[in-house]
Design a protein around this motif. Structure first.
Motif, PDB file in Angstrom:
ATOM      1  N   GLN A 143       0.901  -1.205  -0.033  1.00 67.41           N
ATOM      2  CA  GLN A 143      -0.066  -0.063  -0.283  1.00 67.41           C
ATOM      3  C   GLN A 143       0.902   1.146  -0.032  1.00 67.41           C
ATOM      4  N   ILE A 144       2.002   1.154   0.875  1.00 65.53           N
ATOM      5  CA  ILE A 144       2.983   2.331   0.877  1.00 65.53           C
ATOM      6  C   ILE A 144       3.636   2.539  -0.465  1.00 65.53           C
ATOM      7  N   THR A 145       3.908   1.737  -1.027  1.00 65.20           N
ATOM      8  CA  THR A 145       4.727   1.764  -2.536  1.00 65.20           C
ATOM      9  C   THR A 145       3.970   2.013  -3.552  1.00 65.20           C
ATOM     10  N   ALA A 146       2.412   1.640  -3.413  1.00 69.88           N
ATOM     11  CA  ALA A 146       1.787   1.583  -4.742  1.00 69.88           C
ATOM     12  C   ALA A 146       1.087   3.120  -4.913  1.00 69.88           C
ATOM     13  N   VAL A 147       1.118   3.911  -3.490  1.00 69.00           N
ATOM     14  CA  VAL A 147       0.735   5.005  -3.627  1.00 69.00           C
ATOM     15  C   VAL A 147       1.707   5.938  -4.702  1.00 69.00           C
ATOM     16  N   THR A 148       1.017   6.506  -5.830  1.00 66.18           N
ATOM     17  CA  THR A 148       1.726   7.214  -6.913  1.00 66.18           C
ATOM     18  C   THR A 148       1.884   8.759  -6.559  1.00 66.18           C
ATOM     19  N   HIS A 149       0.964   9.303  -5.497  1.00 62.55           N
ATOM     20  CA  HIS A 149       1.221  10.821  -5.331  1.00 62.55           C
ATOM     21  C   HIS A 149       2.095  11.246  -4.357  1.00 62.55           C
ATOM     22  N   LYS A 150       2.857  10.280  -3.777  1.00 63.56           N
ATOM     23  CA  LYS A 150       3.680  10.497  -2.600  1.00 63.56           C
ATOM     24  C   LYS A 150       5.152  10.464  -3.215  1.00 63.56           C
ATOM     25  N   SER A 151       6.104  11.115  -2.710  1.00 57.18           N
ATOM     26  CA  SER A 151       7.561  11.046  -3.154  1.00 57.18           C
ATOM     27  C   SER A 151       8.244   9.928  -2.545  1.00 57.18           C
ATOM     28  N   LEU A 152       9.216   9.552  -3.229  1.00 57.95           N
ATOM     29  CA  LEU A 152      10.057   8.392  -2.662  1.00 57.95           C
ATOM     30  C   LEU A 152      10.437   8.557  -1.000  1.00 57.95           C
ATOM     31  N   ALA A 153      10.609   9.937  -0.926  1.00 56.70           N
ATOM     32  CA  ALA A 153      11.212  10.405   0.524  1.00 56.70           C
ATOM     33  C   ALA A 153      10.130   9.732   1.468  1.00 56.70           C
ATOM     34  N   ASP A 154       8.792  10.233   1.069  1.00 56.92           N
ATOM     35  CA  ASP A 154       7.835   9.957   1.910  1.00 56.92           C
ATOM     36  C   ASP A 154       7.279   8.775   1.908  1.00 56.92           C
ATOM     37  N   LYS A 155       7.591   7.883   1.043  1.00 52.39           N
ATOM     38  CA  LYS A 155       7.399   6.398   1.131  1.00 52.39           C
ATOM     39  C   LYS A 155       8.350   5.919   1.896  1.00 52.39           C
ATOM     40  N   LEU A 156       9.780   6.169   1.775  1.00 53.62           N
ATOM     41  CA  LEU A 156      10.645   5.778   2.771  1.00 53.62           C
ATOM     42  C   LEU A 156      10.403   5.840   4.224  1.00 53.62           C
ATOM     43  N   GLN A 157      10.071   7.053   4.483  1.00 57.37           N
ATOM     44  CA  GLN A 157       9.523   7.631   5.588  1.00 57.37           C
ATOM     45  C   GLN A 157       8.691   6.645   6.378  1.00 57.37           C
ATOM     46  N   GLU A 158       7.592   6.198   5.622  1.00 56.52           N
ATOM     47  CA  GLU A 158       6.599   5.461   6.146  1.00 56.52           C
ATOM     48  C   GLU A 158       7.123   4.073   6.258  1.00 56.52           C
ATOM     49  N   ILE A 159       7.852   3.511   5.348  1.00 58.77           N
ATOM     50  CA  ILE A 159       8.307   2.280   5.461  1.00 58.77           C
ATOM     51  C   ILE A 159       9.266   2.258   6.775  1.00 58.77           C
ATOM     52  N   LEU A 160      10.014   2.980   6.956  1.00 59.25           N
ATOM     53  CA  LEU A 160      10.867   3.128   7.931  1.00 59.25           C
ATOM     54  C   LEU A 160      10.150   2.982   9.606  1.00 59.25           C
ATOM     55  N   ILE A 161       9.159   3.951   9.412  1.00 61.55           N
ATOM     56  CA  ILE A 161       8.266   3.872  10.804  1.00 61.55           C
ATOM     57  C   ILE A 161       7.532   2.730  10.942  1.00 61.55           C
ATOM     58  N   LEU A 162       6.900   2.034   9.941  1.00 59.11           N
ATOM     59  CA  LEU A 162       6.434   0.642   9.849  1.00 59.11           C
ATOM     60  C   LEU A 162       7.099  -0.377  10.400  1.00 59.11           C
ATOM     61  N   ALA A 163       8.577  -0.629   9.679  1.00 61.03           N
ATOM     62  CA  ALA A 163       9.691  -1.478  10.097  1.00 61.03           C
ATOM     63  C   ALA A 163      10.016  -1.269  11.535  1.00 61.03           C
ATOM     64  N   THR A 164      10.449  -0.163  11.930  1.00 57.05           N
ATOM     65  CA  THR A 164      10.722   0.267  13.383  1.00 57.05           C
ATOM     66  C   THR A 164       9.605  -0.094  14.413  1.00 57.05           C
ATOM     67  N   ASN A 165       8.381   0.025  14.035  1.00 56.80           N
ATOM     68  CA  ASN A 165       7.369  -0.276  14.899  1.00 56.80           C
ATOM     69  C   ASN A 165       7.180  -1.689  15.073  1.00 56.80           C
ATOM     70  N   MET A 166       7.213  -2.383  13.779  1.00 55.31           N
ATOM     71  CA  MET A 166       7.179  -3.744  13.409  1.00 55.31           C
ATOM     72  C   MET A 166       8.167  -4.516  14.212  1.00 55.31           C
ATOM     73  N   LEU A 167       9.402  -4.240  14.549  1.00 54.84           N
ATOM     74  CA  LEU A 167      10.576  -4.860  14.964  1.00 54.84           C
ATOM     75  C   LEU A 167      10.675  -4.334  16.208  1.00 54.84           C
ATOM     76  N   GLY A 168       9.666  -3.518  17.075  1.00 53.44           N
ATOM     77  CA  GLY A 168       9.813  -3.257  18.313  1.00 53.44           C
ATOM     78  C   GLY A 168      11.097  -2.194  18.768  1.00 53.44           C
ATOM     79  N   LEU A 169      11.647  -1.655  17.740  1.00 50.58           N
ATOM     80  CA  LEU A 169      12.875  -0.826  17.938  1.00 50.58           C
ATOM     81  C   LEU A 169      12.548   0.683  18.254  1.00 50.58           C
ATOM     82  N   GLU A 170      13.532   1.424  18.501  1.00 49.18           N
ATOM     83  CA  GLU A 170      13.388   2.929  18.864  1.00 49.18           C
ATOM     84  C   GLU A 170      13.885   3.785  17.607  1.00 49.18           C
ATOM     85  N   LEU A 171      14.713   2.950  16.721  1.00 46.62           N
ATOM     86  CA  LEU A 171      15.369   3.799  15.727  1.00 46.62           C
ATOM     87  C   LEU A 171      15.374   2.905  14.482  1.00 46.62           C
ATOM     88  N   GLY A 172      15.043   3.759  13.428  1.00 47.43           N
ATOM     89  CA  GLY A 172      15.307   3.148  12.082  1.00 47.43           C
ATOM     90  C   GLY A 172      15.933   3.796  11.246  1.00 47.43           C
TER      91      GLY A 172
END
Length: 192
Positions: free
Chosen positions: A127-156
């Motif tokens: 869903q994050i990567t399929a959105v066409t109106h967002k910049s690559l930087a915005d997509k990467l930021q959303e992926i970092l947030i998702l991955a950091t939370n998913m792994l239970g980390l404080e930093l991504g």
């Protein structure tokens, strides 16, 4: 001499599934060693007693299933999942009781849950990567947030290493302590 009773006794004794034999009044007639271990009870203590005593910690199980002649379902007992089969026993065409078989499927259920969670995560990433109106930087930021939370980390971080320089290109931090553009000596990072 018939081998059937001997073979039956050996199978009953060594079966990994918990097996409980009940009479028509839901009184315990026999437990195999797996049932004794699972339910912390001995056959000697339980013979002739109401099965409700055997499942004292899980009385909802007794109320829900043990008046049903035949069922195949899954139940949760404590933190373990079991496939339960209850089948009627007949003697001379008359109902004589039930046999209850509990098969531990906890590892299967955990694997099933992990697969479900993985599929949900992959769907979110898509869903994050399929959105066409967002910049690559915005997509990467959303992926970092998702991955950091998913792994239970404080930093991504997404970073680039150039020689002995560690450059933070994208970051997500619970405490906002590392920002994009941060430059570090590679030797003080985990990447060294």
């Amino acid at each position: 001499m018939s081998l059937s009773p001997i073979a039956n006794a050996v199978v009953f004794k060594h079966l990994q599934n918990a097996v409980i034999v009940l009479n028509q009044h839901n009184q315990v007639m026999k437990l195999n060693p797996a049932a004794e271990s699972l339910l912390s009870a001995t056959q000697e203590d339980m013979i002739g007693k109401d099965v409700g005593l055997l499942f004292a910690k899980h009385y909802h199980f007794v109320e829900q299933y043990l008046n049903i002649d035949q069922i195949n379902t899954e139940i949760l007992m404590g933190t373990s999942y079991f496939e339960i089969n209850i089948n009627p026993l007949y003697e001379n065409d008359a109902f004589a009781g039930r046999v209850v078989v509990l098969h531990d499927i906890t590892s299967h259920k955990k694997a099933e849950l992990a697969l479900k969670q993985q599929n949900e995560r992959m769907a979110l990433l898509y869903q994050i990567t399929a959105v066409t109106h967002k910049s690559l930087a915005d997509k990467l930021q959303e992926i970092l947030i998702l991955a950091t939370n998913m792994l239970g980390l404080e930093l991504g971080l997404i970073s680039r290493i150039n020689g002995s320089i560690y450059l933070v290109q994208h970051s997500y931090s619970v405490n906002n302590d590392i920002q994009p553009g941060g430059v570090f000596d590679l030797g003080i990072t985990y990447c060294s």
